[in-house]
Design a protein around this motif. Structure first.
Motif, PDB file in Angstrom:
ATOM      1  N   ARG A  20      -7.086   5.224   8.347  1.00 39.76           N
ATOM      2  CA  ARG A  20      -7.849   4.500   7.417  1.00 39.76           C
ATOM      3  C   ARG A  20      -6.900   4.427   6.133  1.00 39.76           C
ATOM      4  NH1 ARG A  20     -13.271   4.170   5.032  1.00 39.76           N
ATOM      5  NH2 ARG A  20     -13.953   4.793   6.844  1.00 39.76           N
ATOM      6  N   ARG A  21      -6.013   5.703   6.042  1.00 39.46           N
ATOM      7  CA  ARG A  21      -4.980   5.835   4.713  1.00 39.46           C
ATOM      8  C   ARG A  21      -4.065   4.777   5.113  1.00 39.46           C
ATOM      9  NH1 ARG A  21      -6.042  11.595   5.565  1.00 39.46           N
ATOM     10  NH2 ARG A  21      -4.236  11.655   6.543  1.00 39.46           N
ATOM     11  N   ALA A  22      -3.540   4.339   6.109  1.00 36.76           N
ATOM     12  CA  ALA A  22      -2.655   3.299   6.443  1.00 36.76           C
ATOM     13  C   ALA A  22      -3.109   1.985   6.181  1.00 36.76           C
ATOM     14  CB  ALA A  22      -2.250   3.529   8.113  1.00 36.76           C
ATOM     15  N   VAL A  23      -4.274   1.786   6.414  1.00 39.64           N
ATOM     16  CA  VAL A  23      -4.921   0.461   5.992  1.00 39.64           C
ATOM     17  C   VAL A  23      -4.918   0.438   4.439  1.00 39.64           C
ATOM     18  CG1 VAL A  23      -6.975  -1.042   6.257  1.00 39.64           C
ATOM     19  CG2 VAL A  23      -5.951   0.183   8.341  1.00 39.64           C
ATOM     20  N   GLU A  24      -5.598   1.551   3.997  1.00 36.73           N
ATOM     21  CA  GLU A  24      -5.651   1.361   2.181  1.00 36.73           C
ATOM     22  C   GLU A  24      -4.174   1.268   1.791  1.00 36.73           C
ATOM     23  OE1 GLU A  24      -7.269   5.063   1.795  1.00 36.73           O
ATOM     24  OE2 GLU A  24      -9.465   4.515   2.361  1.00 36.73           O
ATOM     25  N   HIS A  25      -3.105   1.828   2.231  1.00 38.32           N
ATOM     26  CA  HIS A  25      -1.761   1.684   1.765  1.00 38.32           C
ATOM     27  C   HIS A  25      -1.456   0.149   1.762  1.00 38.32           C
ATOM     28  CE1 HIS A  25       2.443   2.784   0.688  1.00 38.32           C
ATOM     29  NE2 HIS A  25       2.652   2.007   1.719  1.00 38.32           N
ATOM     30  N   ALA A  26      -1.446  -0.539   3.060  1.00 41.23           N
ATOM     31  CA  ALA A  26      -1.063  -1.798   3.312  1.00 41.23           C
ATOM     32  C   ALA A  26      -2.008  -2.787   2.441  1.00 41.23           C
ATOM     33  CB  ALA A  26      -1.606  -2.024   4.838  1.00 41.23           C
ATOM     34  N   MET A  27      -3.240  -2.462   2.007  1.00 45.05           N
ATOM     35  CA  MET A  27      -4.073  -3.187   1.379  1.00 45.05           C
ATOM     36  C   MET A  27      -3.779  -3.384  -0.077  1.00 45.05           C
ATOM     37  SD  MET A  27      -6.138  -5.120   3.079  1.00 45.05           S
ATOM     38  CE  MET A  27      -7.193  -5.732   1.870  1.00 45.05           C
ATOM     39  N   ALA A  28      -2.985  -2.358  -0.510  1.00 43.22           N
ATOM     40  CA  ALA A  28      -2.365  -2.007  -1.710  1.00 43.22           C
ATOM     41  C   ALA A  28      -0.988  -2.742  -1.889  1.00 43.22           C
ATOM     42  CB  ALA A  28      -2.366  -0.660  -2.401  1.00 43.22           C
ATOM     43  N   GLY A  29      -0.469  -3.111  -1.079  1.00 46.12           N
ATOM     44  CA  GLY A  29       1.054  -3.669  -1.169  1.00 46.12           C
ATOM     45  C   GLY A  29       0.974  -5.029  -0.330  1.00 46.12           C
ATOM     46  N   ASP A  30       1.718  -5.231   0.654  1.00 44.88           N
ATOM     47  CA  ASP A  30       2.045  -6.674   1.154  1.00 44.88           C
ATOM     48  C   ASP A  30       0.885  -6.865   2.516  1.00 44.88           C
ATOM     49  OD1 ASP A  30       2.725  -5.029   3.373  1.00 44.88           O
ATOM     50  OD2 ASP A  30       4.676  -5.597   3.360  1.00 44.88           O
ATOM     51  N   ARG A  31      -0.074  -6.055   2.744  1.00 43.74           N
ATOM     52  CA  ARG A  31      -1.165  -6.182   3.719  1.00 43.74           C
ATOM     53  C   ARG A  31      -0.659  -6.259   5.156  1.00 43.74           C
ATOM     54  NH1 ARG A  31      -5.778  -8.282   0.504  1.00 43.74           N
ATOM     55  NH2 ARG A  31      -6.707  -8.885   2.448  1.00 43.74           N
TER      56      ARG A  31
END
Length: 201
Positions: free
Chosen positions: A22-33
């Protein structure tokens, strides 16, 4: 992923329950997805945190959208972009890795085009589909590409085969398109009912 292998050009929903993911997905969504989708070797492993617990090749993917379900599970839609080899893992609040793209070989070769034709013919028998009787729109709905791109054809058919996770992973790791198409041909021939075991008497 516990029991699934993502291929390039594939769009799938992924249900995320683990906090690290979940944290990995949230990090991706805040960046380049962008995320790396990779299968774990043991489906029962609840915390695959080292290279030995993961397969060495996955697929970089773009997160199309994500939403939290009523039960708290995160539903994420991803689109597979390109094969990527894990170089090493990176310490973070989530499972992260440095990766290198895996380039395909012989993708547009004459051999690949010839194998593509044989693969499509064999798939008709394997899946019991008569493509000749289907209108063009129906063929498009099946998502089967033309022989124009043998690499995409191989990656479209691979997830449709009734084979093990290990066999799908082997196809993902086969960067030579001709060899991948040949493996798909062999797997389809082995999976035909007439090649199955004799019924017990």
């Amino acid at each position: 992923m516990r029991d699934f292998v993502l291929f390039p050009q594939m769009t799938v929903p992924v249900f995320v329950g683990r906090d690290k993911t979940r944290r990995a997905v949230e990090h991706a969504m805040a960046g380049d997805r962008r995320v790396l989708v990779v299968a774990q070797r043991q489906a029962t492993d609840d915390d695959p945190g080292n290279l030995d617990s993961l397969y060495p090749v996955g697929v970089t993917a773009s997160v199309i959208n994500c939403q939290t379900q009523v039960d708290g599970v995160l539903k994420v839609s991803v689109f597979g972009l390109q094969r990527a080899a894990i170089l090493h893992l990176v310490n973070a609040d989530f499972l992260a890795a440095e990766v290198a793209p895996v380039e395909e070989q012989r993708r547009q070769s004459a051999e690949a085009v010839a194998r593509s034709s044989a693969v499509l013919d064999t798939y008709q028998s394997y899946a019991n589909i008569d493509f000749s009787s289907l209108p063009r729109r129906a063929k498009a709905r099946l998502g089967l590409p033309s022989i124009g791109d043998p690499g995409v054809l191989a990656d479209t058919l691979a997830p449709l085969l009734s084979i093990s996770i290990e066999q799908k992973q082997q196809l993902l790791e086969t960067s030579d398109v001709v060899a991948r198409l040949e493996k798909i041909l062999d797997l389809m021939k082995a999976g035909r009912p007439e090649n199955g075991p004799e019924p017990a008497g």
